[in-house]
Structure formats: C-alpha cells, structure tokens
Design a protein around this motif. Structure first.
Motif, short mmCIF file in Angstrom:
data_model
loop_
_atom_site.label_atom_id
_atom_site.label_comp_id
_atom_site.label_asym_id
_atom_site.label_seq_id
_atom_site.Cartn_x
_atom_site.Cartn_y
_atom_site.Cartn_z
N ASP A 1 0.84 -1.19 0.00
CA ASP A 1 0.00 0.00 0.00
C ASP A 1 0.88 1.25 0.00
O ASP A 1 1.98 1.25 0.57
N GLY A 2 0.37 2.28 -0.63
CA GLY A 2 1.11 3.54 -0.67
C GLY A 2 0.18 4.72 -0.82
O GLY A 2 -1.05 4.57 -0.86
N THR A 3 0.78 5.90 -0.91
CA THR A 3 0.02 7.14 -1.03
C THR A 3 0.75 8.07 -1.98
O THR A 3 1.98 8.16 -1.94
N VAL A 4 -0.01 8.75 -2.85
CA VAL A 4 0.60 9.76 -3.71
C VAL A 4 1.12 10.88 -2.83
O VAL A 4 0.38 11.51 -2.08
N GLN A 5 2.41 11.12 -2.92
CA GLN A 5 3.03 12.16 -2.08
C GLN A 5 3.12 13.49 -2.82
O GLN A 5 2.81 14.54 -2.26
N SER A 6 3.56 13.46 -4.07
CA SER A 6 3.69 14.71 -4.82
C SER A 6 3.77 14.40 -6.30
O SER A 6 4.09 13.27 -6.70
N LEU A 7 3.48 15.42 -7.12
CA LEU A 7 3.57 15.32 -8.57
C LEU A 7 4.72 16.18 -9.05
O LEU A 7 4.89 17.31 -8.56
N GLY A 8 5.47 15.66 -9.99
CA GLY A 8 6.63 16.37 -10.48
C GLY A 8 6.28 17.68 -11.15
O GLY A 8 5.23 17.83 -11.78
N ALA A 9 7.22 18.65 -11.05
CA ALA A 9 7.00 19.97 -11.64
C ALA A 9 7.34 20.01 -13.13
O ALA A 9 7.04 20.99 -13.81
N GLY A 10 7.97 18.97 -13.64
CA GLY A 10 8.32 18.92 -15.05
C GLY A 10 8.47 17.49 -15.51
O GLY A 10 8.61 16.57 -14.70
N SER A 11 8.45 17.30 -16.80
CA SER A 11 8.59 15.95 -17.34
C SER A 11 10.02 15.46 -17.17
O SER A 11 10.95 16.24 -16.96
N GLY A 12 10.19 14.15 -17.29
CA GLY A 12 11.52 13.59 -17.17
C GLY A 12 12.46 14.09 -18.25
O GLY A 12 13.66 14.24 -18.02
N ALA A 13 11.91 14.37 -19.45
CA ALA A 13 12.76 14.84 -20.54
C ALA A 13 13.35 16.21 -20.25
O ALA A 13 14.47 16.52 -20.65
N VAL A 14 12.60 17.04 -19.52
CA VAL A 14 13.06 18.41 -19.24
C VAL A 14 14.31 18.39 -18.38
O VAL A 14 15.23 19.19 -18.56
N PHE A 15 14.37 17.46 -17.43
CA PHE A 15 15.48 17.44 -16.48
C PHE A 15 16.58 16.47 -16.88
O PHE A 15 17.47 16.19 -16.07
N SER A 16 16.54 15.94 -18.08
CA SER A 16 17.61 15.07 -18.54
C SER A 16 18.84 15.90 -18.86
O SER A 16 18.77 17.12 -18.98
#
Length: 334
Positions: free
Chosen positions: A265-280
């Motif tokens: 079991d888990g819980t959504v903690q936070s949503l990223g501020a940008g896509s993975g491609a942006v921070f590559s």
C-alpha cells in the motif's frame, strides 16, 4: 437460424464494446504505470581523513546498524599529529606564563621609575626654593633639574617597555590568542584521530564494497555505498494524460516485480514539476520542423505505507514496480 449469426455478431460487438467501456472506465479511475522504480536513500561512505586501511569490518550486502564499525584507518600518523599539537599547546601555555611573569617584572620597573621621579621632583622643588632665597648656587639648581629630567626619561622608557610587554603577553590565561590557536590545532588533531574510526551513520545494507586492508585512501574519497533501510518510496512515471486525476494523498496499490503476488500500500506524495525529458542531461529540442508529438511522462512520488512482513522479501533499490492509483474519491467529491 438465418438471424442467428447476425444476432451473435451484434452480441459479440456489444460484449466487446461493453468490455472496452468497462476497461476504459477502470483505466480512467485507476490510472496505472509499470514505469515505476523502488527508491531509498543511498549514502556514499567516504573517510574524512586519509591513510592506510587497517581493518574492514563489513562485507558486501551485510546489514549494519547505526554506529557499527565499517572500517578503521591506521592511526600512527594521526597519533603523532596529536602529540605534536599537544606539545605546541604546552609551549604556548608556557610562553604565555613567561610573558605574564615578564610583564610583572616590567611593571615593577615602572613603579620604581615613578618613585624615583617623585624623589627627583621633590629635590628639585627644595633646591629651587633655596636658590630663590640665595642659599644655593646655580650649579645646584642645574644639577637638580638634570636629575629630575633623567627621572622623567627613565619613567617614559619603563612605561614604553611595559606597553610592549603587555602586547607580547596578550590576554592572560586560556584567553590568550596563541594559546587558543594551539588549543584549536590540538582539538582538530584529536578530531582527525577519532575520524579514523568510520562507523555507519544510519542502519542499512552495504553495497558496492571493494575495500581491503592496506588500501590507501584520501579524504572525501568515495569507497562504497550504504542503502538506508528507513524510508522507501517509488518514483512512478505517469503519462501526462493521467495527471488530471492524480492528487496528493490518493491511495496507491504497488506490485513489486521481483516478488510476484506481493502487494504493498502507498500514497501519492507529490507530482513532479516537469517531465523527465526536461530534467535530462540533454533536453530534447526540435527546431527543424519535423516534429512528432510524443506523450510525455511526469514523475510522481509515491510513499510506501506498508513493508513486506516476510524478512526474506527485502526491498531493493531500483526494483521495477507497477503502481495503480485509486482516483474514485475524486468522482465522489464532485
């Protein structure tokens, strides 16, 4: 019978359509991704002092507790540095004491010169009165004047020597600048000696260990890793079309690929501020015009609310997981 096939076809199409609709509703309410990986805090273990490794107290994949010995660096050089710093501190204390003694001696000379000036001034005053009465010659007055001036010069010299002695002595006792500097060097040498014994900062598992006795290490040189066994989370990459229904606090079901049948079991903690491609390291750019739209994925941090009950099912960093979020509460709130 001639209508049987069309009826069966209609029923089949209706079943397929119903199934697709049910699947779409399920996917809409329970967005899921298998682009998700188990994460934990991974500490890099590095010594704060250099030297030859004397003892390695752990092995690869071993579980350690906070405070357990990881390795010991040979302390011969560090112990010598402590002795040298101790000697410097003792010398600074002795020099400070000697300067204070010298200061007392010079202060006594000032008192003596001041008393001599007082006597010379009194003698001059008496001689001057007698000279005005005509009882002594000019030579006697000149001699008294010279004696007074010499006493003044001696007092000035003694006071200058006292000021110089005070500057050399500085603040007495442990507040003396030279003593404090030597004490700081001694403390640093003692700290470095203590740092030769490297212990686990947290409990966890040893990883990527390739350390042997006799190996020469330098300060801040990465040696191996320690995977903390405390907080675990999942970085799940959801399609951007799923983000509209994701909210922090929503319940999550996690399936771990390495343990079939295990559900956490888990819980959504936070949503990223940008896509993975942006921070590559090399974000994609297209200025040529031959652009093809690709659905982006955004990282969603999921905190784990449960852990496997079986000790054999050890969580491992980087393990693949499948994350499913229950967003049904979002519809119920509307």
């Amino acid at each position: 019978m001639k209508y049987l096939k069309p009826i069966l076809l209609v029923v089949a199409l209706a079943a397929i359509g119903g199934g697709l609709w049910i699947w779409w509703q399920h996917e809409r309410i329970h967005p899921s991704t298998d682009d998700a990986y188990l994460k934990a805090n991974v500490l890099t273990i590095a010594p704060q002092v250099g030297g030859a490794i004397d003892t390695v107290a752990v092995s690869e994949n071993q579980h350690v507790k906070a405070g357990d010995l990881l390795f010991q660096i040979d302390t011969a050089d560090l112990e010598a540095q402590v002795k040298a710093a101790q000697a410097s501190y003792d010398a600074a204390v002795q020099q400070s004491s000697a300067a204070i003694t010298d200061l007392s001696s010079v202060s006594g000379q000032v008192d003596s010169a001041r008393a001599a000036l007082t006597d010379a001034q009194d003698a001059y005053d008496r001689t001057e009165k007698l000279f005005k009465l005509g009882d002594v010659a000019q030579a006697a007055l000149d001699q008294a004047t010279a004696a007074r001036d010499q006493a003044k010069a001696a007092l000035d010299t003694a006071q200058a020597a006292l000021a110089a002695a005070r500057e050399r002595a500085g603040t007495p006792g442990d507040d003396n600048a030279a003593v404090r500097a030597a004490e700081a060097q001694l403390t640093l040498a003692q700290i470095n000696l203590a740092r030769a014994r490297v212990t686990a900062p947290v409990s966890g598992w040893i990883a990527n260990l390739d350390l042997r006795p006799g190996t020469l290490v330098a300060p801040d040189m990465p040696l191996f890793s320690l995977v903390e066994d405390g907080d675990w989370w999942i970085d799940a990459n959801f399609k951007e079309t799923d983000l509209a229904r994701l909210r922090p606090g929503q319940p999550v079901t996690v399936a771990v690929d390495m343990y079939p049948g295990l559900t956490l079991d888990g819980t959504v903690q936070s949503l990223g501020a940008g896509s993975g491609a942006v921070f590559s390291l090399m974000p994609p750019q297209n200025a040529s015009g031959n652009w093809v739209k690709v659905t982006q994925r955004f990282p969603v941090r999921v905190s784990l609310g449960s852990r496997p009950d079986d000790p054999a099912m050890q969580l491992r960093v980087g393990a693949s997981t499948t994350v499913t979020v229950d967003t049904s509460a979002l519809d119920a709130a509307k």
